[in-house]
Design a protein around this motif. Structure first.
Motif, short mmCIF file in Angstrom:
data_model
loop_
_atom_site.label_atom_id
_atom_site.label_comp_id
_atom_site.label_asym_id
_atom_site.label_seq_id
_atom_site.Cartn_x
_atom_site.Cartn_y
_atom_site.Cartn_z
N ALA A 69 30.90 68.12 74.18
CA ALA A 69 30.09 67.85 73.00
C ALA A 69 28.73 67.26 73.38
O ALA A 69 27.70 67.60 72.78
CB ALA A 69 30.84 66.91 72.06
N SER A 72 26.46 69.78 74.46
CA SER A 72 26.12 70.67 73.33
C SER A 72 25.21 70.00 72.32
O SER A 72 24.88 70.61 71.30
CB SER A 72 27.40 71.14 72.64
N LEU A 74 25.66 66.49 71.05
CA LEU A 74 26.27 65.45 70.22
C LEU A 74 25.39 64.20 70.13
O LEU A 74 24.89 63.73 71.15
CB LEU A 74 27.64 65.07 70.80
N LYS A 165 33.67 71.62 68.01
CA LYS A 165 33.02 72.27 66.86
C LYS A 165 32.93 71.33 65.68
O LYS A 165 31.90 71.26 65.00
CB LYS A 165 33.79 73.53 66.47
N LEU A 168 30.35 68.69 66.10
CA LEU A 168 29.01 69.23 65.94
C LEU A 168 28.77 69.77 64.53
O LEU A 168 27.84 70.53 64.29
CB LEU A 168 28.76 70.32 66.98
N LYS A 169 29.66 69.38 63.60
CA LYS A 169 29.53 69.70 62.18
C LYS A 169 29.69 71.19 61.88
O LYS A 169 29.13 71.71 60.91
CB LYS A 169 28.20 69.18 61.61
N ASN A 170 30.47 71.86 62.72
CA ASN A 170 30.78 73.26 62.47
C ASN A 170 32.21 73.38 61.95
O ASN A 170 32.90 72.38 61.80
CB ASN A 170 30.57 74.08 63.74
N TYR A 741 26.10 76.25 71.87
CA TYR A 741 25.49 75.14 71.14
C TYR A 741 24.26 74.59 71.86
O TYR A 741 23.30 74.15 71.21
CB TYR A 741 26.52 74.03 70.93
N ASN A 745 20.49 74.19 70.20
CA ASN A 745 19.70 72.96 70.22
C ASN A 745 18.33 73.18 70.83
O ASN A 745 17.33 72.61 70.38
CB ASN A 745 20.45 71.88 70.99
#
Length: 747
Positions: A69, A72, A74, A165, A168-170, A741, A745
């Motif tokens: 995360a 990706s 976070l 996921k 990361l709000k997915n 991800y 970003n």
């Protein structure tokens, strides 16, 4: 005892009736879909896009999750994320590395705003039941036994990338699952416990795939007579049926449970709505369930203990035969040695963890052993309570004292016996356990080193009855005892108030993560190339390959914070030559990346008719073939270890679980399948060429013509990539979830 009905049924006035046709609205009336709709973030026909209320992980998964995360993008935990410490909590393997992980976990909770449960305070699923569950809620856990349906909470166990996921709000994206009604009637006899019901259920539905990737919905008059611990004990074992999740009707017992645990507002009455449609049904008459045993090496190898006692020689010889076939004669399991004067004599009893360590199970075991002892021979009995609050209750009510006086041992709140990190049996030992699994290797044996033991799953009640007879197998229904009174349960929340770090909603971004020397970043993962040359690294012909075989548990779990170190154990107890082969293939890819093609690769390409293919036009990766891989644990490392060794795909006839297929996709490994009946004749070292793989994944194609080079002969091979969503294809194209991800970003 258990009957299966593959045809649909409809819920009418509290009773299931046959129904052949259902409208979409009727399916929405099930409890499962009532909850799904609350959590679905986007309407799409045939698909669900879910956000969970909370997340939970333990100490052999959360380090990798946070590292992924973090890479990706976070910034903070958007929902409550609980990190428990119940797997690597002995801190006795690999020097400081286990405690280093715990320090890292607490530092992450501080930095990102998480909740942290210190070692030996609670096993992961008991903490979730006590502190996180609520009617109509959904919890995602990075452990396959994430099941809280008996408390009205839909729990789903998945690999770590699915947790990432959510962080990361997915969303968690799945095809809308079928719902199976589990209709309970009757009342269990004295001496019959929840594990007996669960083992019987696994035996009825696992091998035939009756509930695979479906939701089990428990309803019916039989629920009312079951105490909460009994319901929970059945529910947690639904994982072993290969279902997706579970949910139960709720009643006053659930309301009282939540009130005792300080959350009365979390109760809601859950029932199927009138007219609810189910795709199939399982009926369980609890009054006909008898003490059961799940023989090695799966919870679905279910036998009534009565039958085992009547015919132990023939049954054990069948187990020995399966073991010999599975391990190719490299190691022998001699269960027939356990027959003494016609009786089965076992070496060890364990009552532990999220399935066995419930208060009621332990209290019933104490009642059976009251006035008796476990003896001074080879047999031993160990008990692992699921949380400190439960242990306090056992102490206050004299249950622990009674069992200690009988010769049982109490251990910490620890999941170790379930996966081979505690109470490992002796070589050729026979252990009876109220735990969740009895796969080969899982209890700690190492067939490659000539070590193998057998684990039989049984209910705590029959384990106690066997302990009372000093190891002679005895069903609890044959033990004369007075069951403990069902008094009002208690729960001391001060234990957690004083020790748990509650950081959700209060991130401290300036705080530093604390890294031990074993905690390593993920290595770079390549994106998918235009064409793919795969070299076979392992061929597994077993009917089913478990994640415990793909990456063993036990002491290897201590290295899960170090991707490359852990990868050195991949398939070590099933195919010890896999890692060297995968590394050899990885070396070929390294040379290709440098612009040169080793003679072995050039020769293979020429035979495949691709002699002019430039190094930049393709990619080399290793591949594993297995008939049906991925049964059991949700651990992502079963896939990530292959990936960091250069793995690019799995080939199989079907995936044992949705979660393992998801792990492959999330780590950028193509989840290829073969058509039933198509032979796979390749051997380790052979090459498979898949042209235009990138373009075909991008286009959403599901058929991938390939060429296999085996023994100097080229033959066509058709691979399939079916039921792959747009997001899954994007992950495969970019190489892994982390790359996907990170690219977002940067964009």
């Amino acid at each position: 005892m258990i009957t299966l009905q593959s045809a649909g049924v409809r819920w009418q006035k509290g009773t299931p009736v046959p129904a052949s046709v259902a409208s979409p609205a009727d399916r929405e009336k099930t409890m499962a879909y009532q909850i799904f709709r609350r959590h679905n973030q986007r309407e799409e026909a045939g698909q669900l896009h879910l956000k969970f209320d909370s997340l939970i992980s333990h100490d052999i998964t959360y380090v990798g999750i946070i590292q992924t995360a973090k890479a990706s993008g976070l910034k903070e935990f958007p929902v409550p994320y609980v990190m428990t410490n119940c797997h690597n909590s002995l801190c006795a393997v690999g020097g400081t590395i286990n405690e280093d992980d715990h320090v890292f976990g607490l530092s992450a909770a501080i930095k990102y705003g998480g909740n942290f449960v210190p070692a030996n305070q609670a096993v992961i699923h008991q903490y979730a039941r006590e502190m996180m569950s609520g009617c109509g809620r959904m919890i995602l856990g990075s452990d396959s036994h994430t099941r809280y349906g008996a408390i009205g909470t839909m729990g789903v166990g998945e690999g770590g990338p699915e947790i990432v996921k959510q962080l990361l709000k997915n969303t968690y994206d799945i095809a809308s699952p079928q719902v199976v009604l589990v209709y309970l009637t009757g009342s269990p006899a004295q001496g019959v416990g929840p594990h007996d019901v669960a083992i019987a259920l696994c035996g009825a539905v696992y091998k035939n795939g009756f509930v695979k990737n479906k939701v089990l919905e428990f309803a019916g008059p039989g629920i009312a007579g079951l105490p909460m611990d009994y319901r929970i004990g059945i529910d947690v074992m639904t994982t072993e049926t290969a279902c997706l999740s579970s949910i139960w009707e709720t009643d006053g017992a659930v309301e009282e449970y939540l009130a005792i645990h300080g959350r009365p507002e979390a109760y809601e009455a859950l029932h199927p709505q009138e007219g609810a449609y189910y795709d199939s049904m399982i009926t369980i008459d609890l009054s006909k369930v008898e003490p059961m045993a799940a023989l090695p090496f799966h919870p679905a190898e279910a036998y009534p203990i009565r039958e085992l006692m009547a015919n132990p020689g023939d049954i054990f010889r069948e187990v020995e035969k399966r073991a010999a076939e599975q391990f190719g004669g490299k190691v022998n399991l001699s269960l027939t040695d356990k027959l003494v004067d016609g009786k089965v004599v076992v070496d060890q009893g364990i009552i532990a963890g999220c399935a066995g360590g419930m208060y009621d199970n332990i209290a019933e075991a104490a009642a059976i052993l009251d006035g008796h002892d476990v003896g001074s021979g080879y047999f031993s009995l160990s008990i692992y309570p699921p949380s400190v609050p439960v242990n306090l209750e056992l102490i206050q009510n004299g249950v622990q004292q009674s069992l200690l006086q009988a010769g049982a041992l109490f251990k910490p709140c620890f999941c170790g016996p379930c996966f081979g990190a505690g109470d490992v049996p002796a070589n050729n030992g026979l252990s009876i356990r109220h735990t969740t699994r009895n796969f080969p290797n899982r209890e700690g044996s190492k067939p490659g080193d000539g070590q193998l033991s057998g684990v039989v799953l049984m209910d705590a009640r029959s384990i106690a009855a066997t302990a009372r007879n000093h190891g002679v197998l005895t069903p609890a229904t044959e033990a004369d005892y007075v069951p403990p009174k069902q008094g009002k349960r208690t729960f001391d929340t001060q234990v957690y108030d004083r020790r748990v770090y509650f950081g959700f909603g209060h991130p401290q971004p300036e705080a530093a993560l604390k890294f031990g020397p074993n905690i390593a970043e993920w290595p770079p993962i390549p994106a998918l190339a235009d064409n793919l040359l795969m070299q076979v690294a392992s061929v597994l012909r077993d009917p089913v390959t478990t994640t415990d075989e793909l990456i063993p548990s036990g002491e290897t779990s201590s290295y899960r914070s170090n991707p490359m170190k852990l990868a050195s154990f991949a398939l070590s107890r099933r195919d010890p030559d896999y890692v060297p082969r995968a590394l050899d293939t990885q070396a070929l890819e390294t040379a290709r990346q440098a612009g040169s093609l080793p003679a072995q690769v050039q020769e293979a390409l020429e035979k495949l008719g691709q002699g002019s293919l430039a190094p930049a036009a393709f990619q080399i990766g290793s591949v594993i073939f297995a008939n049906k891989p991925g049964d059991g644990s949700a651990r992502e490392q079963a896939a990530s270890c292959q990936r960091v060794l250069g793995g690019c795909a799995n080939i199989c006839y079907e995936f044992a679980t949705k979660r393992y297929r998801s792990n492959c996709v999330n780590w950028g490994m193509l989840p290829f399948t073969l058509a039933e009946g198509d032979a796979f004749t390749c051997q380790p070292g052979d090459f498979i060429y898949v042209p235009d793989v990138k373009a075909k994944v991008l286009a959403g194609d599901d058929t991938f013509p390939a060429l296999a080079l085996s023994g100097g002969t080229v033959t066509p091979l058709t691979l399939y990539l079916k039921n792959t969503t747009g997001e899954e294809r994007e992950l495969l194209l970019t190489g892994c979830l982390m790359n996907h991800y990170a690219a977002q970003n940067q964009g």
